[in-house]
Write an enzyme that holds these catalytic residues in place. Sequence first.
Site, PDB file in Angstrom:
ATOM      1  N   SER A 128      26.027  -3.186 -20.278  1.00 23.42           N
ATOM      2  CA  SER A 128      24.970  -4.187 -20.250  1.00 23.42           C
ATOM      3  C   SER A 128      24.599  -4.514 -18.795  1.00 23.42           C
ATOM      4  CB  SER A 128      25.407  -5.425 -21.033  1.00 23.42           C
ATOM      5  OG  SER A 128      24.302  -6.264 -21.293  1.00 23.42           O
ATOM      6  N   ASP A 246      18.832  -2.569 -30.558  1.00 21.93           N
ATOM      7  CA  ASP A 246      19.141  -3.663 -29.634  1.00 21.93           C
ATOM      8  C   ASP A 246      18.107  -4.783 -29.751  1.00 21.93           C
ATOM      9  OD1 ASP A 246      19.955  -5.281 -27.521  1.00 21.93           O
ATOM     10  OD2 ASP A 246      20.388  -3.588 -26.207  1.00 21.93           O
ATOM     11  N   HIS A 301      23.221  -4.045 -29.757  1.00 28.86           N
ATOM     12  CA  HIS A 301      23.678  -4.132 -28.377  1.00 28.86           C
ATOM     13  C   HIS A 301      25.202  -4.123 -28.287  1.00 28.86           C
ATOM     14  CE1 HIS A 301      23.144  -4.957 -24.139  1.00 28.86           C
ATOM     15  NE2 HIS A 301      23.998  -5.969 -24.205  1.00 28.86           N
TER      16      HIS A 301
END
Length: 327
Positions: A128, A246, A301
């Site tokens: 991330s 995501d 995600h």
Amino acid sequence: MAWMAKLLVSTLAFITLTSAAIIPQRPLAAVQAERLISPTSSTPLPLVIWHGLGDNYKAGGLRSIASLANATNPGTYTYFIRLGDTPSADRTATFLGNLTEQVQRVCHDLSTHPILSHVPAIHALGFSQGGQFLRAYVQRCNSPPVHTLVTFGSQHNGISEFQNCADDDWVCRSWDGYLKRNTWSNFVQSRLVPAQYYRNPEDLDGYLENSNFLADINNERDAKNATYKFNLKRLARFVMYMFSEDTTVVPKESAYFAEYNKTSDEVRKLRDRRLYKEDWLGLKDLNERGRLEFRIAEGGHMQLSEELLEDTFRRYFGANATADEGE
């Protein structure tokens, strides 16, 4: 290999490092960047991991990933980037802090580390927001140099919306309202991490004028930093994973440096942007040499399966893969 001998000696003498003073950040000279060579040893290069928002260097999931990396490529030394002396402080630093100073600290920590400072190169894995932060490390200092950079669900072109805080994340929730109301203030840009990679295509003037971090590392301002481009294109491989479902990162295509226009609902791919066409960062150069990869990770995600991680470690971080990709 000489670096392996130094590694063994340093490991035996290794002690917990105390917090060191941050040294002035300096660009990597060309002669230093040329150290990015392919090792001939069968031992894999060390793996440096920068975790994401709300995580910490001692989290069980990260430790499991390190174990999997070593099981896949035996002998892998894994280092977790940390910006706090305790897991709690490190977690807080994912939301509160000045990114310019944080990257500067990581540059210092890695360049003076008793093991990493003696190796010819390292591999880097960013989860991330840790992905764009590792890219900033490559561009700004890169000592020790990164051989292969892999990012999962990173916000390379920023975010146009701030994610909602978890109900039990009081650090995030206590600052959330102020963050959204004062995004471009000096206070927010120097202290709240997500704001420093906020980028709304409908307010590019505000972004270019006030962004503390992303506008700089993406070389979007008129004055281009040639060192950023030089260092990034020295990568043997730059691999970007986007999560197919995501909804945490808006837009999810930011993982590919793509730009999303919310008004028109259009996605402008990297290759259609000036950033690529004029090669502000060296991405075009990497792509034309087959060193830039766009990959899909199925799911939401940071939904990482063991199979995906194992394939990533074998494909990009194994000793054989490293040897095949060297210049």
